[in-house]
Design an enzyme around this catalytic site. Structure first.
Site, PDB file in Angstrom:
ATOM      1  CD  GLU A 146      -1.810   8.866   4.616  1.00 14.07           C
ATOM      2  OE1 GLU A 146      -1.912  10.082   4.848  1.00 14.07           O
ATOM      3  OE2 GLU A 146      -0.811   8.347   4.098  1.00 14.07           O
ATOM      4  CB  CYS A 205      -4.569   3.034  -3.847  1.00 12.95           C
ATOM      5  SG  CYS A 205      -3.087   2.343  -3.153  1.00 12.95           S
ATOM      6  CB  CYS A 258       4.377  -1.693   6.127  1.00 12.82           C
ATOM      7  SG  CYS A 258       4.892  -3.202   5.288  1.00 12.82           S
ATOM      8  CB  CYS A 268      10.778  -1.636   1.236  1.00 11.77           C
ATOM      9  SG  CYS A 268       9.978  -3.247   1.166  1.00 11.77           S
ATOM     10  CB  CYS A 282       8.460   1.964   1.352  1.00 10.44           C
ATOM     11  SG  CYS A 282       6.719   1.964   1.775  1.00 10.44           S
ATOM     12  CB  CYS A 335       3.859   3.946  -5.317  1.00  9.15           C
ATOM     13  SG  CYS A 335       2.736   3.588  -6.630  1.00  9.15           S
TER      14      CYS A 335
HETATM   15  N1  SAH Z   1       3.399  -3.931   0.552  1.00 10.73           N
HETATM   16  C1  SAH Z   1       2.981  -4.153  -0.775  1.00 10.73           C
HETATM   17  C2  SAH Z   1       1.922  -3.192  -1.246  1.00 10.73           C
HETATM   18  C3  SAH Z   1       2.046  -1.766  -0.838  1.00 10.73           C
HETATM   19  S1  SAH Z   1       3.401  -0.887  -1.529  1.00 10.73           S
HETATM   20  C4  SAH Z   1       4.167  -4.159  -1.710  1.00 10.73           C
HETATM   21  O1  SAH Z   1       5.254  -3.767  -1.303  1.00 10.73           O
HETATM   22  O2  SAH Z   1       3.985  -4.581  -2.837  1.00 10.73           O
HETATM   23  C5  SAH Z   1       2.808  -0.557  -3.171  1.00 10.73           C
HETATM   24  C6  SAH Z   1       3.912  -0.336  -4.196  1.00 10.73           C
HETATM   25  O3  SAH Z   1       4.571   0.913  -3.953  1.00 10.73           O
HETATM   26  C7  SAH Z   1       5.002  -1.400  -4.159  1.00 10.73           C
HETATM   27  O4  SAH Z   1       5.305  -1.881  -5.447  1.00 10.73           O
HETATM   28  C8  SAH Z   1       6.166  -0.632  -3.598  1.00 10.73           C
HETATM   29  O5  SAH Z   1       7.378  -1.193  -3.952  1.00 10.73           O
HETATM   30  C9  SAH Z   1       5.956   0.741  -4.169  1.00 10.73           C
HETATM   31  N2  SAH Z   1       6.744   1.783  -3.505  1.00 10.73           N
HETATM   32  C10 SAH Z   1       7.150   1.822  -2.223  1.00 10.73           C
HETATM   33  N3  SAH Z   1       7.869   2.958  -1.979  1.00 10.73           N
HETATM   34  C11 SAH Z   1       7.922   3.644  -3.152  1.00 10.73           C
HETATM   35  C12 SAH Z   1       8.487   4.888  -3.540  1.00 10.73           C
HETATM   36  N4  SAH Z   1       9.155   5.657  -2.695  1.00 10.73           N
HETATM   37  N5  SAH Z   1       8.329   5.283  -4.822  1.00 10.73           N
HETATM   38  C13 SAH Z   1       7.620   4.528  -5.709  1.00 10.73           C
HETATM   39  N6  SAH Z   1       7.047   3.349  -5.389  1.00 10.73           N
HETATM   40  C14 SAH Z   1       7.191   2.903  -4.125  1.00 10.73           C
HETATM   41 FE1  SF4 Z   2       5.711  -2.434   3.276  1.00  5.92          FE
HETATM   42 FE2  SF4 Z   2       6.349  -0.343   1.827  1.00  5.92          FE
HETATM   43 FE3  SF4 Z   2       7.770  -2.567   1.585  1.00  5.92          FE
HETATM   44 FE4  SF4 Z   2       5.254  -2.499   0.629  1.00  5.92          FE
HETATM   45  S1  SF4 Z   2       7.015  -1.301  -0.106  1.00  5.92           S
HETATM   46  S2  SF4 Z   2       6.214  -4.100   1.874  1.00  5.92           S
HETATM   47  S3  SF4 Z   2       4.313  -1.133   2.149  1.00  5.92           S
HETATM   48  S4  SF4 Z   2       7.635  -1.298   3.428  1.00  5.92           S
END
Ligand code: SAH
Ligand code: SF4
Length: 350
Positions: free
Chosen positions: A94, A107, A114, A118, A121, A338
């Site tokens: 996406e 973006c 991934c 986390c 996410c 995000c």
């Molecule tokens: N993997 C990389 C880049 C993609 S995620 C990273 O983790 O930095 C991009 C951003 O979205 C990251 O800062 C991540 O922590 C944030 N993010 C992930 N899940 C989220 C959520 N549910 N609400 C708000 N931000 C989120």
């Molecule tokens: Fe992967 Fe989501 Fe963690 Fe970024 S925030 S490293 S996209 S699992």
């Protein structure tokens, strides 16, 4: 499925060699490069500057498309649009374009899914499906630039903050940005790119050594190891001290400011105490903190804190002289915010 190699996976030098082998005159590579990255042609037939035989040869040798748009959705009164692509191998990606006044931020994704897991996410919930090639990363950009160009708009920034962990696909991601940066082609300034990483320390160090002008963002989210490991499992491998040390060395080496991202989750990492700890951790750092109120994702019960609580957190950081902004949620209704990018197999491509 076509076995042709994707033309956007090739550097200009590589294409030069191929054209030389084909006994083409030296200027052909410049024409090809300008066609691909300035005129944004994605079909050999569009290269009318070439003789028919060369166009045919290009079409026999190269694919000009390897990610295919499946669905486009809009939010924020048309200011946010998300496109779901499917790669030739069948993996979803996406990409999201966000407009704010004159600014257009794209973006892009570096992986399908991934593997970092986390907890908050949605992309993490999908698991890792595939690394994208440099050409597939580039295709996302060119697709959107064709759209914005036809609407007389230009891209201001490109952020690698979509699906995936870019530092787990470091080489391809960097190759893509380099190719987009090439002054004789797409010519997108390095300082207009941002790579966001969850904190893969050896790659941060490698990136620092390259002394690039590309902006770096680090997803921090917690100021102590116990909490961070709970939210971001990779913290067990690269704990906060090691991460911050690598970031400090990055700033020393490059003289560039780092952004720290902090997803704010009610009653978890939004306390006065966490803000104080973060303030001490980042003392004297050339940095900026981006507070991101949690976007809802399936399977995670956390919530964003109230506005008042967010502003209190911000105030503590400001008392520590740390510049700080709160990210405005975008594209929530279409799951384009995000951490919301995810395509689950059961809902895929029907
Ligand atoms: N993997 C990389 C880049 C993609 S995620 C990273 O983790 O930095 C991009 C951003 O979205 C990251 O800062 C991540 O922590 C944030 N993010 C992930 N899940 C989220 C959520 N549910 N609400 C708000 N931000 C989120
Ligand atoms: Fe992967 Fe989501 Fe963690 Fe970024 S925030 S490293 S996209 S699992």
């Amino acid at each position: 499925m076509s076995n042709l190699s994707l033309i956007y996976d090739y550097s200009k030098e590589e294409l030069r060699e191929i054209l030389q082998e084909w006994d083409e005159p030296a200027y052909r590579v410049e024409q090809l490069w300008r066609g691909l990255y300035q005129s944004l042609w994605n079909n050999p037939d569009q290269f009318t500057v070439f003789p028919k035989s060369l166009r045919y040869r290009l079409s026999e040798q190269f694919a000009f498309e390897s990610i295919f748009p499946q669905r486009e959705t809009f939010a924020d009164r048309g200011q946010t649009r998300k496109v779901l692509f499917q790669t030739q191998q069948g993996n979803p990606i996406e990409t999201v374009l966000m407009q704010a006044g004159e600014r257009h931020t794209l973006c892009i994704s570096s992986q399908s899914g991934c593997g970092m897991g986390c907890v908050f996410c949605a992309t993490g919930k999908m698991g890792f499906l595939a690394n994208l090639t440099s050409g597939q990363i580039i295709e996302q950009v060119l697709y959107f630039v064709r759209l914005t160009r036809s609407e007389n708009q230009t891209l201001s920034n490109i952020v690698v903050m979509g699906m995936g962990e870019p530092f787990h696909n470091f080489e391809q991601t960097l190759r893509a940005l380099d190719r987009l940066n090439d002054p004789s082609g797409f010519c997108f300034g390095e300082r207009r790119f941002t790579i966001s990483t969850v904190g893969i320390v050896p790659m941060i160090r490698e990136f620092a050594r390259l002394r690039r002008q590309i902006n770096l963002a680090i997803s921090l989210h917690a100021a102590d190891n116990e909490l961070r490991s709970q939210l971001v499992p990779i913290n067990r491998k690269y704990p906060i001290e090691t991460l911050i040390e690598a970031c400090r060395d990055y700033v020393k080496l490059t003289n560039r400011r780092i952004s720290f991202e902090w997803v704010l989750i009610e009653n978890l990492n939004d306390s006065f105490e966490q803000a104080q700890r973060l303030g001490s951790l980042l003392k004297g750092f050339l940095c900026h903190v981006n507070l991101i109120p949690l976007n809802p994702t399936p399977g995670y019960a956390g919530k964003a804190p109230s506005k008042k609580r967010i502003l209190e957190f911000k105030k503590v950081l400001e008392q520590h002289h740390i510049p700080c902004t709160v990210r405005i949620p975008r594209g929530i209704s279409i799951h384009a915010g995000c951490g919301q990018l995810a395509v689950f197999h059961q809902e895929q491509f029907h």
